[in-house]
Write an enzyme that holds these catalytic residues in place. Structure first.
Site, PDB file in Angstrom:
ATOM      1  CG  ASP A   3      -0.863  -4.487  -6.115  1.00  0.00           C
ATOM      2  OD1 ASP A   3      -0.317  -4.525  -4.993  1.00  0.00           O
ATOM      3  OD2 ASP A   3      -1.874  -3.803  -6.347  1.00  0.00           O
ATOM      4  CG  ASP A  31      -3.520   0.483 -10.752  1.00  0.00           C
ATOM      5  OD1 ASP A  31      -4.074  -0.423 -10.096  1.00  0.00           O
ATOM      6  OD2 ASP A  31      -2.501   1.088 -10.354  1.00  0.00           O
ATOM      7  CG  ASP A  32      -6.617  -4.690 -10.445  1.00  0.00           C
ATOM      8  OD1 ASP A  32      -6.712  -5.501 -11.376  1.00  0.00           O
ATOM      9  OD2 ASP A  32      -6.668  -5.011  -9.247  1.00  0.00           O
ATOM     10  CG  ASP A  88      -3.937   1.193  -1.890  1.00  0.00           C
ATOM     11  OD1 ASP A  88      -2.763   0.813  -1.869  1.00  0.00           O
ATOM     12  OD2 ASP A  88      -4.875   0.534  -2.390  1.00  0.00           O
ATOM     13  NE  ARG A  94       1.701   2.720  -2.668  1.00  0.00           N
ATOM     14  CZ  ARG A  94       0.494   2.135  -2.745  1.00  0.00           C
ATOM     15  NH1 ARG A  94       0.011   1.796  -3.907  1.00  0.00           N
ATOM     16  NH2 ARG A  94      -0.223   1.923  -1.664  1.00  0.00           N
ATOM     17  CE  LYS A 109       0.022  -0.034  -8.296  1.00  0.00           C
ATOM     18  NZ  LYS A 109      -0.997   1.030  -8.137  1.00  0.00           N
ATOM     19  CB  SER A 152       2.957  -3.349  -4.516  1.00  0.00           C
ATOM     20  OG  SER A 152       2.577  -2.558  -5.607  1.00  0.00           O
TER      21      SER A 152
HETATM   22  C1  GLA Z   1      -3.808  -2.260  -4.490  1.00  0.00           C
HETATM   23  C2  GLA Z   1      -2.773  -1.191  -4.845  1.00  0.00           C
HETATM   24  C3  GLA Z   1      -3.454   0.004  -5.478  1.00  0.00           C
HETATM   25  C4  GLA Z   1      -4.205  -0.451  -6.723  1.00  0.00           C
HETATM   26  C5  GLA Z   1      -5.191  -1.550  -6.367  1.00  0.00           C
HETATM   27  C6  GLA Z   1      -5.822  -2.161  -7.595  1.00  0.00           C
HETATM   28  O1  GLA Z   1      -4.664  -1.834  -3.483  1.00  0.00           O
HETATM   29  O2  GLA Z   1      -2.053  -0.800  -3.710  1.00  0.00           O
HETATM   30  O3  GLA Z   1      -2.516   0.996  -5.811  1.00  0.00           O
HETATM   31  O4  GLA Z   1      -3.286  -0.911  -7.673  1.00  0.00           O
HETATM   32  O5  GLA Z   1      -4.561  -2.605  -5.639  1.00  0.00           O
HETATM   33  O6  GLA Z   1      -6.747  -3.165  -7.299  1.00  0.00           O
END
Ligand code: GLA
Length: 423
Positions: free
Chosen positions: A157, A78-79, A218, A214, A155, A189
């Site tokens: 975002d 992820d991030d 979150d 999404r 993913k 997202s």
């Molecule tokens: C957003 C996304 C999360 C995650 C964070 C990472 O909030 O919705 O799922 O990926 O960023 O910073």
């Protein structure tokens, strides 16, 4: 003339249609974010920081502990994997200290264990945690980089971008991924940044370009968070239920089973509700130390079979009992079967809920078998029989229900007769 018009129409639709053929059933795997967040402190917390070591160890667990054979094949970053700046060529690069061997080597490692690697990027000036974003002028370059590394899923975002950038950028990334040499599944997202509902969100367009998206907030490590997501999904089921299907799924976010916020009953509930919603199953927990109880819930074979049902129909809440705080969810499955979840919102004692299939809108007069998904116990019942299920507070009873015999000649034979909501 007519022919020309229909050819143009066909071309126009085909350029929108998702061309990757991926994720015909909801994707399953592991995703770092909820459990490991943006922990980049490898000096003090080398075991849990976002680094190649973490992803390699999760890949090892998925391969060694039987997860992969059950379908949990994605190892998703992820991030916070990136360096704070792009390189001189403008490419995204991983943090050199935390990913010394680079992403291509990590992808090779993951692939060598029969798994797939997912990566994260953000359409905008920065990622949500402040790492380099993918602005419109970087979309094709980043898609190419991911493909060259052998990444299997993105993913994408949407922090730090506006509505018009998103409207251009999400479809453009889909095209760039499709044009690349390597099949890359695409998680968007986008709807979550627009309240998840039409008219701001165009689900027809999304289903044409993204494998999953999404819709809502979150997930956090708490029962309240799970409930708020379930509430949103049920409140808006008329809009979102029908947009899911093979290759394109609503995503209520990660499974938090195995972490700190859910009781055993609540963990069973999250798994059952996500399954009935045909949701992606991305586990976000530490697979190196997971408890046996969490392990059992996540590895339930009948649950996974239901989640992965080839019809790919998302279930709905079909009943909400205001006085008892019991809710019933139903997901139509192939071979005239159904998944039924009896869900208790009560916080007192186990509740004895009595109903019948007829009361749950089953119209076909038949003999059914109901297999309890968690205990394995099977009972036989007719459509009109009253039965009682005992549902623990904040828990579920879940059935895999299938007809074994028609009791009278049905007027019309079809797979849908056995399901109480129209397909
Ligand atoms: C957003 C996304 C999360 C995650 C964070 C990472 O909030 O919705 O799922 O990926 O960023 O910073």
């Amino acid at each position: 003339m007519k022919l020309a018009v229909s050819v143009i129409l066909a071309l126009a639709t085909s350029s929108l249609a998702l061309e990757n053929g991926l994720m015909r059933t909801p994707p399953m795997g592991w995703l770092a974010w909820e459990r490991f967040r943006c922990n980049v402190d490898c000096k003090n917390d080398p075991h849990n920081c976002i680094s190649e070591k973490l992803f390699m160890e999760m890949a090892d667990s998925l391969a060694a502990d039987g997860w992969r054979e059950l379908g949990y094949v994605y190892v998703n970053m992820d991030d916070c994997w990136m360096a704070k700046e792009r390189n001189a060529e403008g490419q995204l690069i991983p943090d050199p200290e935390r990913f010394p061997r680079g992403i291509k080597a990590l992808a090779d490692y993951v692939h060598s264990r029969g798994l797939k690697l997912g990566i994260y990027a953000d359409l905008g000036n920065y990622t949500c945690s402040g790492y380099p974003g993918t602005t419109l002028d970087h979309i094709e370059q980043d898609a190419l980089t991911f493909a060259q590394w052998g990444v299997d899923m993105l993913k994408f975002d949407g922090c730090y971008s506006d509505t018009s950038t998103q409207a251009k950028g999400y479809p453009r990334m889909a095209q760039a991924l499709n044009a690349s040499s390597h099949p890359i599944a695409y998680s968007c997202s986008w709807p979550a940044y627009h309240g998840g509902l039409p008219p701001e969100v165009n689900y027809t367009l999304l289903a044409g370009i993204c494998n999953l998206w999404r819709n809502y907030d979150d997930i956090q490590d708490s029962w309240d968070s799970v409930l708020s997501i379930v509430d949103w999904f049920t409140a808006n089921q008329e809009v979102i239920q029908s947009v899911a299907g093979p290759g394109h799924w609503n995503d209520p976010d990660m499974l938090i089973i195995g972490n700190f916020g859910l009781s055993y009953e609540q963990s069973q509930s999250q798994m059952a509700l996500w399954t009935v919603l045909a949701a992606p199953l991305f586990i976000s927990t530490d697979l190196r130390t997971i408890s046996e109880k969490a392990w059992e819930i996540l590895k339930n074979k009948l649950m996974i079979k239901i989640n992965q049902d080839p019809l790919g129909i998302q279930g709905r809440r079909i009943l909400q009992e205001n006085s008892s705080h019991i809710e019933v969810f139903l997901r139509p499955l192939s071979h005239s079967a159904s998944a039924v979840v009896f869900f208790s919102r009560r916080t007192d004692v186990p509740y004895r809920y009595t109903t019948s299939l007829a009361q749950l809108n089953f119209t076909q007069n038949a003999l059914y078998e109901a297999q309890d998904v968690y205990t394995g116990k099977i009972r036989s019942l007719k459509t009109s029989d009253n039965f009682t299920v005992v549902i623990n507070p904040t828990g579920v009873v879940m059935w895999y229900l299938y007809p074994t015999m028609h009791l009278e000649q049905p007027k019309q034979q079809s797979d849908t007769n056995f399901h109480p909501f129209a397909l």
